[in-house]
Every structure is written in C-alpha cells, then in structure tokens.
Design a protein around this motif. Structure first.
Motif, short mmCIF file in Angstrom:
data_model
loop_
_atom_site.label_atom_id
_atom_site.label_comp_id
_atom_site.label_asym_id
_atom_site.label_seq_id
_atom_site.Cartn_x
_atom_site.Cartn_y
_atom_site.Cartn_z
N MET A 1 43.99 106.14 77.95
CA MET A 1 43.50 105.54 79.19
C MET A 1 44.14 104.16 79.41
N GLY A 2 44.30 103.38 78.35
CA GLY A 2 44.94 102.07 78.49
C GLY A 2 46.34 102.18 79.06
N TYR A 3 47.14 103.07 78.49
CA TYR A 3 48.51 103.23 78.97
C TYR A 3 48.56 103.92 80.34
N LEU A 4 47.64 104.83 80.58
CA LEU A 4 47.59 105.53 81.86
C LEU A 4 47.25 104.56 83.01
N VAL A 5 46.25 103.72 82.80
CA VAL A 5 45.87 102.75 83.84
C VAL A 5 47.01 101.79 84.10
N GLU A 6 47.63 101.30 83.03
CA GLU A 6 48.76 100.38 83.21
C GLU A 6 49.91 101.08 83.95
N GLY A 7 50.16 102.33 83.61
CA GLY A 7 51.24 103.07 84.27
C GLY A 7 50.97 103.40 85.72
N LEU A 8 49.70 103.61 86.07
CA LEU A 8 49.36 103.97 87.43
C LEU A 8 49.24 102.76 88.37
N MET A 9 49.05 101.59 87.80
CA MET A 9 48.93 100.39 88.64
C MET A 9 50.31 99.88 89.03
N LYS A 10 50.38 99.30 90.21
CA LYS A 10 51.63 98.68 90.65
C LYS A 10 51.89 97.43 89.82
N LYS A 11 53.16 97.23 89.47
CA LYS A 11 53.53 96.07 88.67
C LYS A 11 53.11 94.78 89.36
N GLU A 12 53.26 94.72 90.67
CA GLU A 12 52.89 93.49 91.39
C GLU A 12 51.39 93.23 91.34
N ASP A 13 50.56 94.29 91.30
CA ASP A 13 49.11 94.10 91.17
C ASP A 13 48.75 93.55 89.79
N ILE A 14 49.41 94.05 88.77
CA ILE A 14 49.18 93.54 87.42
C ILE A 14 49.65 92.09 87.33
N ASP A 15 50.83 91.80 87.88
CA ASP A 15 51.34 90.43 87.87
C ASP A 15 50.40 89.48 88.60
#
Length: 179
Positions: A157-171
């Motif tokens: 789930m940790g990697y899936l959520v990170e992979g599904l989110m846009k990089k700009e949203d995480i940034d």
C-alpha cells in the motif's frame, strides 16, 4: 470580508456539523442530546491524547536531526526505511488521529513518502497493543494469519499510494512542511 470568507472556508466542515447538530436538537431533542454527549466524549478523549503526543513530537523534532531521518527513512533508505516505518507504527499508542501530527514531522524531516504511508498503515493494523488484545480475544492462529497478510499489504500500500499520486502533489506536501 476576506478574513471571514477564509474562516468560513477553513472551518466549513465544523460549522456544517454544528448546524446539523442544532437541527437534530430542534427535531429530536433526545437524539440531539445523545449526539452532543458523544461529541463531548470524543473531544475530551482527544484532549487527553494529543498533548502528550505533541510534546513527544516537539522533542523528536528538536532532538532527531533531519539528516538522520533522511539517511534511515529517506529516498535511498530501502528496506531499512520500510522496517523502521513499520516498527514506529507498531509501537505507537493512541487512536489514528494521533498519527497525523507525527506524519507532519516525518514530512518536515524529508522521510520518503512511501515510508510515511507504511508508517500510517502500520499504526492502523500492526499496533502491539492491539495485537496483544487480539491474541487474548481471538487467539494466536488468527492474529498470526492476519499479520502474515497485513505486513506485506502495508508495504504494498505504501508503494502503491506513492506510485498513484502525482509527483507534483507529493512535492507540494513536502513544501508545505519545509522550514
């Protein structure tokens, strides 16, 4: 006027809930009273849990250097970061809402986003206090079976959520907590 609009926007959920509670009181006094007592009880519980957590987070924020958390839980932490995230989430105490301030500290310290999600999931499903209760109530077989499923699920789930989110949203999340 702009300050009032910002206030209303920021607290819209609370104000809407308060309005609904008032309407419940108007149409059904008994249900409104029970709702108010439940809300009051939850608020008192929250007040008893959050201050110690905030003190602990303040100490962690001051005592644990950003470089240390980035080294062990940052972008290049690999399996070590995953293991530490699960460990911290598993030894945690308190309800899930207590994890959010800790999550803010992890964002501020530059912890890898997937490790933050792993920590939050571990807080929910692998807490030692919950496991001890579960073993006594349901037994070892069920508890171990659930853990065998949940621990890989937490990591996935940790990697899936990170992979599904846009990089700009995480940034943007990291920028919000950057000091």
């Amino acid at each position: 006027m702009i300050k009032l609009l910002n206030f209303l926007k920021r607290y819209s959920f609370f104000l809407l809930s308060l309005l609904i509670l008032i309407l419940v009181f108007v149409f059904n006094w008994d249900l409104g009273t029970k709702s108010f007592i439940n809300a009051q009880s939850s608020f008192i519980q929250m007040l008893s849990v959050l201050p110690p957590i905030m003190i602990l987070l303040g100490l962690i924020d001051v005592w644990v250097p950003k470089e240390a958390l980035m080294k062990y839980m940052g972008k290049n932490s690999g399996f070590t970061g995953v293991l530490i995230a699960i460990l911290i989430g598993s030894i945690a105490a308190g309800p899930m809402y207590a994890a959010f301030p800790f999550t803010a500290v992890l964002l501020k310290k530059g912890v890898k986003f997937s490790n933050i999600i792993i920590f939050m999931n571990a807080w929910c499903v692998t807490k030692i206090s919950t496991l001890l209760f579960e073993v006594s109530a349901i037994g070892y077989a069920f508890t171990l079976s659930r853990l065998v499923i949940d621990i890989p699920g937490v990591i996935i789930m940790g990697y899936l959520v990170e992979g599904l989110m846009k990089k700009e949203d995480i940034d943007n999340l990291y920028l919000r907590y950057d000091t």
